[in-house]
Scaffold this active site. Structure first.
Site, PDB file in Angstrom:
ATOM      1  N   SER A   1       0.426  -1.345   0.031  1.00  0.00           N
ATOM      2  CA  SER A   1       0.095  -0.022  -0.117  1.00  0.00           C
ATOM      3  C   SER A   1       0.964   0.922   0.561  1.00  0.00           C
ATOM      4  O   SER A   1       1.140   1.305  -0.945  1.00  0.00           O
ATOM      5  CB  SER A   1      -0.938   0.502   1.040  1.00  0.00           C
ATOM      6  OG  SER A   1      -2.062   1.015   0.647  1.00  0.00           O
TER       7      SER A   1
ATOM      8  N   ASP B   1      -9.008  -4.357  -5.784  1.00  0.00           N
ATOM      9  CA  ASP B   1      -8.965  -3.166  -4.824  1.00  0.00           C
ATOM     10  C   ASP B   1      -9.227  -2.375  -5.263  1.00  0.00           C
ATOM     11  O   ASP B   1      -9.723  -1.803  -5.940  1.00  0.00           O
ATOM     12  CB  ASP B   1      -7.453  -2.627  -5.584  1.00  0.00           C
ATOM     13  CG  ASP B   1      -6.385  -2.220  -4.596  1.00  0.00           C
ATOM     14  OD1 ASP B   1      -7.643  -1.443  -3.528  1.00  0.00           O
ATOM     15  OD2 ASP B   1      -5.217  -2.132  -3.519  1.00  0.00           O
TER      16      ASP B   1
ATOM     17  N   HIS C   1      -6.879  -5.046  -1.718  1.00  0.00           N
ATOM     18  CA  HIS C   1      -6.107  -4.397  -1.857  1.00  0.00           C
ATOM     19  C   HIS C   1      -5.130  -5.240  -0.461  1.00  0.00           C
ATOM     20  O   HIS C   1      -3.631  -4.767   0.654  1.00  0.00           O
ATOM     21  CB  HIS C   1      -6.787  -2.892  -0.883  1.00  0.00           C
ATOM     22  CG  HIS C   1      -5.150  -2.013  -0.140  1.00  0.00           C
ATOM     23  ND1 HIS C   1      -4.489  -1.527  -1.131  1.00  0.00           N
ATOM     24  CD2 HIS C   1      -5.510  -1.674   0.188  1.00  0.00           C
ATOM     25  CE1 HIS C   1      -4.032  -0.484  -0.724  1.00  0.00           C
ATOM     26  NE2 HIS C   1      -4.054  -0.337   0.568  1.00  0.00           N
TER      27      HIS C   1
END
Length: 305
Positions: free
Chosen positions: A174, A220, A252
């Site tokens: 991320s 995601d 994600h």
């Protein structure tokens, strides 16, 4: 691309029986020493090779050929990042190893990427899963922290003698994935970067010269591939060794738990570019086809470095 060395075989001269016996004994001793060298008996033409010849089973396994030890690094003992855990091959029989620093994502701690530590280290790397200065740090800060962690690893850590400081890489999830791009941009000497479902407000990365494998996830909704992973990949130089793997049926947060597809291709990428180990090229080229776990894979083949 590495070119194999040409080997020439010379016909031995005729020796007396005693000399032949001595030569045979010497050969036996050499073979015995090689066998005692552990999992990393490696080819002379690539001094960075570590571990036995790979197979699909070996790179998909939960653990590789090396036993792994770990050491905890307190945040009060370091500067520039928040401490973490170092995972490393226990044996010193194979000399030094390449090293990788791994950053968690926004609001995350090292526990969210801890599975990568022993999984990668058991394949022949020193791996540092880090905590960040705060859980809210942005990608540019996480990039600096990844580099600070690598500097600590190679200069001050208790395992610095096990590391080849010329063979380093970064990974991150991320905002940590966005940070791995930042780190590669600011330190071109890095040998590999692997952003995992990365997030960054900067969408263009033409400055990067580090071989980069970007993982996206088809489901995601936090860092959608259309506005993050895909433009990051598309703006890397076309001459660069680069790849984009979009995970199928993923979110994600898929990189936060043990994942065979992430491990398999991360190991192959790190081995190929940190260790210059062309034995792993077979898993990256030709590019993998869509499957139950791969929505899409793009990349240049064959690799150039």
């Amino acid at each position: 691309m590495q070119h194999p060395h040409t080997r020439t075989t010379h016909r031995p001269r005729r020796r007396s029986g005693s000399r032949l016996a001595a030569a045979a004994a010497a050969l036996t001793a050499v073979v015995g020493l090689t066998a005692l060298g552990g999992p990393g008996a490696h080819a002379a033409d690539n001094p960075y090779e570590r571990g036995p010849a790979p197979s699909t089973a070996s790179i998909e396994a939960l653990r590789g050929p090396y036993a792994v030890s770990e050491v905890t690094v307190s945040r009060v003992a370091v500067s520039g990042f928040g401490g973490g855990t170092i995972y490393y091959p226990t044996s010193t029989a194979d000399g030094t190893f390449g090293a990788i620093a791994v950053s968690p994502g926004y609001t995350g701690t090292q526990s969210s990427i801890a599975w990568l530590g022993p999984r990668l280290a058991s394949q022949g790397f020193v791996v540092f899963t880090i905590d960040t200065l705060t859980t809210l740090d942005q990608p540019d800060s996480r990039g600096r922290q990844l580099l600070a962690a690598l500097d600590y690893l190679t200069q001050n850590s208790s395992v610095r003698g096990r590391i080849d400081s010329s063979r380093l890489g970064v990974m991150g999830h991320s905002m940590g994935g966005g940070g791995s791009l930042e780190a590669a941009k600011s330190r071109p000497s890095l040998q590999a970067a692997i952003p995992l479902t990365p997030w960054n407000l900067d969408k263009t990365w033409p400055e990067i010269t580090t071989p980069t494998l970007i993982f996206g996830a088809d489901g995601d909704t936090i860092a959608p591939v259309a506005s993050h992973a895909e433009p990051f990949y598309n703006t890397l130089p076309s001459s660069l060794d680069r790849a984009y793997l979009e995970l199928n049926g993923a979110t994600h947060f898929t990189p936060n738990t043990s994942n065979t597809t992430i491990a398999k291709y991360s190991i192959s990428w790190l081995k190929r570019f940190i260790d210059n180990d062309t034995r792993y090229e077979q898993f990256l080229c030709p590019v993998p086809r869509p499957s139950l776990t791969i929505e899409e894979y793009r990349g240049n083949c064959p690799h150039t470095s």
